[in-house]
Each structure stands twice: as structure tokens, then as C-alpha cells.
Design a protein around this motif. Sequence first.
Motif, PDB file in Angstrom:
ATOM      1  N   ARG A   7       0.835  -1.198   0.000  1.00 45.99           N
ATOM      2  CA  ARG A   7       0.000   0.000   0.000  1.00 45.99           C
ATOM      3  C   ARG A   7       0.867   1.244   0.000  1.00 45.99           C
ATOM      4  O   ARG A   7       0.610   2.189  -0.733  1.00 45.99           O
ATOM      5  N   ASP A   8       1.917   1.246   0.833  1.00 51.14           N
ATOM      6  CA  ASP A   8       2.809   2.395   0.914  1.00 51.14           C
ATOM      7  C   ASP A   8       3.487   2.650  -0.428  1.00 51.14           C
ATOM      8  O   ASP A   8       3.562   3.782  -0.883  1.00 51.14           O
ATOM      9  N   SER A   9       3.975   1.593  -1.059  1.00 50.36           N
ATOM     10  CA  SER A   9       4.693   1.752  -2.326  1.00 50.36           C
ATOM     11  C   SER A   9       3.758   2.237  -3.420  1.00 50.36           C
ATOM     12  O   SER A   9       4.141   3.038  -4.269  1.00 50.36           O
ATOM     13  N   SER A  10       2.489   1.779  -3.398  1.00 49.19           N
ATOM     14  CA  SER A  10       1.513   2.222  -4.395  1.00 49.19           C
ATOM     15  C   SER A  10       1.263   3.721  -4.254  1.00 49.19           C
ATOM     16  O   SER A  10       1.257   4.455  -5.239  1.00 49.19           O
ATOM     17  N   GLN A  11       1.080   4.172  -3.017  1.00 46.79           N
ATOM     18  CA  GLN A  11       0.858   5.591  -2.766  1.00 46.79           C
ATOM     19  C   GLN A  11       2.088   6.404  -3.146  1.00 46.79           C
ATOM     20  O   GLN A  11       1.987   7.492  -3.713  1.00 46.79           O
ATOM     21  N   GLU A  12       3.251   5.844  -2.855  1.00 42.16           N
ATOM     22  CA  GLU A  12       4.511   6.514  -3.136  1.00 42.16           C
ATOM     23  C   GLU A  12       4.669   6.771  -4.634  1.00 42.16           C
ATOM     24  O   GLU A  12       5.043   7.866  -5.047  1.00 42.16           O
ATOM     25  N   VAL A  13       4.375   5.747  -5.445  1.00 43.72           N
ATOM     26  CA  VAL A  13       4.495   5.866  -6.908  1.00 43.72           C
ATOM     27  C   VAL A  13       3.633   7.021  -7.420  1.00 43.72           C
ATOM     28  O   VAL A  13       4.063   7.797  -8.276  1.00 43.72           O
ATOM     29  N   PHE A  27       9.073  17.122  -8.107  1.00 41.41           N
ATOM     30  CA  PHE A  27      10.388  16.492  -8.257  1.00 41.41           C
ATOM     31  C   PHE A  27      10.972  16.171  -6.888  1.00 41.41           C
ATOM     32  O   PHE A  27      11.669  15.173  -6.712  1.00 41.41           O
ATOM     33  N   ASP A  28      10.658  17.016  -5.906  1.00 47.33           N
ATOM     34  CA  ASP A  28      11.128  16.767  -4.535  1.00 47.33           C
ATOM     35  C   ASP A  28      10.591  15.438  -4.002  1.00 47.33           C
ATOM     36  O   ASP A  28      11.315  14.695  -3.349  1.00 47.33           O
ATOM     37  N   GLN A  29       9.305  15.173  -4.263  1.00 44.88           N
ATOM     38  CA  GLN A  29       8.700  13.921  -3.810  1.00 44.88           C
ATOM     39  C   GLN A  29       9.426  12.721  -4.413  1.00 44.88           C
ATOM     40  O   GLN A  29       9.616  11.703  -3.754  1.00 44.88           O
ATOM     41  N   LEU A  30       9.813  12.847  -5.661  1.00 42.74           N
ATOM     42  CA  LEU A  30      10.539  11.770  -6.334  1.00 42.74           C
ATOM     43  C   LEU A  30      11.901  11.548  -5.684  1.00 42.74           C
ATOM     44  O   LEU A  30      12.288  10.412  -5.395  1.00 42.74           O
ATOM     45  N   GLY A  52      11.867   5.776  -5.925  1.00 36.70           N
ATOM     46  CA  GLY A  52      11.662   6.789  -6.948  1.00 36.70           C
ATOM     47  C   GLY A  52      12.965   7.165  -7.629  1.00 36.70           C
ATOM     48  O   GLY A  52      13.033   7.287  -8.858  1.00 36.70           O
ATOM     49  N   VAL A  53      13.999   7.343  -6.829  1.00 36.12           N
ATOM     50  CA  VAL A  53      15.332   7.662  -7.367  1.00 36.12           C
ATOM     51  C   VAL A  53      15.824   6.521  -8.262  1.00 36.12           C
ATOM     52  O   VAL A  53      16.377   6.758  -9.339  1.00 36.12           O
ATOM     53  N   ASN A  54      15.593   5.280  -7.821  1.00 36.95           N
ATOM     54  CA  ASN A  54      16.011   4.119  -8.620  1.00 36.95           C
ATOM     55  C   ASN A  54      15.278   4.072  -9.960  1.00 36.95           C
ATOM     56  O   ASN A  54      15.879   3.804 -11.006  1.00 36.95           O
ATOM     57  N   ALA A  55      13.961   4.332  -9.922  1.00 35.65           N
ATOM     58  CA  ALA A  55      13.163   4.312 -11.154  1.00 35.65           C
ATOM     59  C   ALA A  55      13.593   5.435 -12.098  1.00 35.65           C
ATOM     60  O   ALA A  55      13.702   5.233 -13.319  1.00 35.65           O
ATOM     61  N   PHE A  56      13.852   6.608 -11.534  1.00 35.59           N
ATOM     62  CA  PHE A  56      14.285   7.760 -12.338  1.00 35.59           C
ATOM     63  C   PHE A  56      15.664   7.500 -12.941  1.00 35.59           C
ATOM     64  O   PHE A  56      15.920   7.832 -14.106  1.00 35.59           O
ATOM     65  N   HIS A  57      16.533   6.869 -12.163  1.00 44.58           N
ATOM     66  CA  HIS A  57      17.880   6.549 -12.646  1.00 44.58           C
ATOM     67  C   HIS A  57      17.817   5.578 -13.827  1.00 44.58           C
ATOM     68  O   HIS A  57      18.542   5.731 -14.816  1.00 44.58           O
ATOM     69  N   THR A  58      16.938   4.588 -13.712  1.00 48.36           N
ATOM     70  CA  THR A  58      16.756   3.621 -14.802  1.00 48.36           C
ATOM     71  C   THR A  58      16.275   4.330 -16.068  1.00 48.36           C
ATOM     72  O   THR A  58      16.735   4.038 -17.174  1.00 48.36           O
ATOM     73  N   PHE A  59      15.355   5.279 -15.885  1.00 50.69           N
ATOM     74  CA  PHE A  59      14.859   6.050 -17.022  1.00 50.69           C
ATOM     75  C   PHE A  59      15.981   6.887 -17.646  1.00 50.69           C
ATOM     76  O   PHE A  59      16.123   6.947 -18.875  1.00 50.69           O
ATOM     77  N   ALA A  69      -0.326   0.867  -9.605  1.00 51.22           N
ATOM     78  CA  ALA A  69      -0.588   1.456  -8.295  1.00 51.22           C
ATOM     79  C   ALA A  69      -2.069   1.799  -8.149  1.00 51.22           C
ATOM     80  O   ALA A  69      -2.684   1.539  -7.112  1.00 51.22           O
ATOM     81  N   ALA A  70      -2.665   2.369  -9.201  1.00 47.82           N
ATOM     82  CA  ALA A  70      -4.084   2.716  -9.171  1.00 47.82           C
ATOM     83  C   ALA A  70      -4.947   1.466  -9.071  1.00 47.82           C
ATOM     84  O   ALA A  70      -5.954   1.432  -8.362  1.00 47.82           O
ATOM     85  N   SER A  71      -4.510   0.408  -9.773  1.00 48.06           N
ATOM     86  CA  SER A  71      -5.245  -0.857  -9.751  1.00 48.06           C
ATOM     87  C   SER A  71      -5.224  -1.467  -8.357  1.00 48.06           C
ATOM     88  O   SER A  71      -6.245  -1.949  -7.862  1.00 48.06           O
ATOM     89  N   ARG A  72      -4.063  -1.416  -7.694  1.00 47.76           N
ATOM     90  CA  ARG A  72      -3.957  -1.939  -6.329  1.00 47.76           C
ATOM     91  C   ARG A  72      -4.816  -1.117  -5.376  1.00 47.76           C
ATOM     92  O   ARG A  72      -5.431  -1.632  -4.461  1.00 47.76           O
TER      93      ARG A  72
END
Length: 203
Positions: free
Chosen positions: A61-67, A74-77, A83-90, A192-195
Motif C-alpha cells: 500500500r505504501d509503495s503504491s501511494q509513493e508511486v 520532483f522533490d517527492q521523487l 523513486g530515485v532508482n526508477a528515475f535513474h533507470t529512465f 498502483a491505481a489498480s492496487r
Amino acid sequence: MSCWMPGCPALSMCRGLAALPITCLERAKDLKTRLGILLHKPELGHKIGSSSKLQLGSRRRDSSQEVLEWRESFDQLLKSKSGVNAFHTFLKTEFSEENLDFWLACEDFKKTRSKTKLASKANRIFEEFVQSEAPREVNIDHETREITRKNLSGATSACFNEAQAKTRTLMEKDSYPRFLKSASYQDMTRQAASRGSSKRSHT
């Protein structure tokens, strides 16, 4: 126990085991090992029970809300490790991950307390990211580069502040909006929305 006398129970048992497939024997050994661990460590059995399921559900639940929060700012990310890991991959797909790596290196640099380590770290960061023709040169203007170079003569935790701020602004204005529109992030938000809707339907 071993016995070679005819009719010996041990011999019959050995023959019976030999007739079993190897996978059955391996599964039996594995089961025995797991039961032994649970018997000797009752607290482990508790963790495997309902409490761990609750914790796992909470994390989901926490991770879904976080996404979903990453798109708020940008601060939230940047506050989110995942979030940093996902942005880095992008950023890797755009061959611009050095901007985030430099920002993270600066954040780590600010936590350095030893003056000796501060100076050596400052030089390493400058040589890797800031100086002209650096192996992972970040996109900053000549003036900011020169200001940072001068700051190295008396390295403090603030010596990369201007260069870090310029790099952060570049990521926020340029890379971050593209990340939010990317297929990978869109997939994450849909999941996340589906969960979230699944959770509401069960309450």
C-alpha cells in the motif's frame, strides 16, 4: 542403523527409500530442514505467520501511494529511494544518468565530517563530473564550472552547491517531465491505481 540379515526392518526400509524418485527424497530432506528450523526458532514461525502478511500488505500500500506521489513534485521523487532508482533507470535510457549520479554524490559529500576526506572527495567528484572533458561530465555552464573549481582550494560541504543546483534544475525542467510521460512510469501508476481500487473494493 544398518543390517544385512534377511527380513531386517532397516534393510526393508532402505530398499523402500531406494525405490523412491530422487526428487521425493530431496523434498523430504528440505521439509525436514524447514521443520527443524521452525521447531528450534519459534519466533521465526511467528514472522512467517499472519504478521508478515500484514507487513507485506502495508508495504504494498505504501509503495503504491509513493508511486503516485512522484508526479506531485520532483522533490517527492527525490525523497523516495525507489523513486530515485526508477528515475535513474529512465535516465539510463536517455544516456544522462550522470546528472542524477552527480546530484547523489553531492548529497553524500555534504554528510562528510572529516576535513581530510572532504578535500579528497571533492577532488574525486570534480574530476569525475565537473571538470571539462570529465569521464561523466554534467551539463553546466562555464561560469559555474569555474566557480566550483575555485571552491576546491578551500573545500567545504557547500563547494558543489551551485553546480548541484544547476544540475537539479536541468533534471527537473527537462528529464523529470519526460519520466512522468514515459511508458515505464505510466505502467507503474496504472498498477498502483489498480492496487488502490482493489483495496477499496475489499473494504
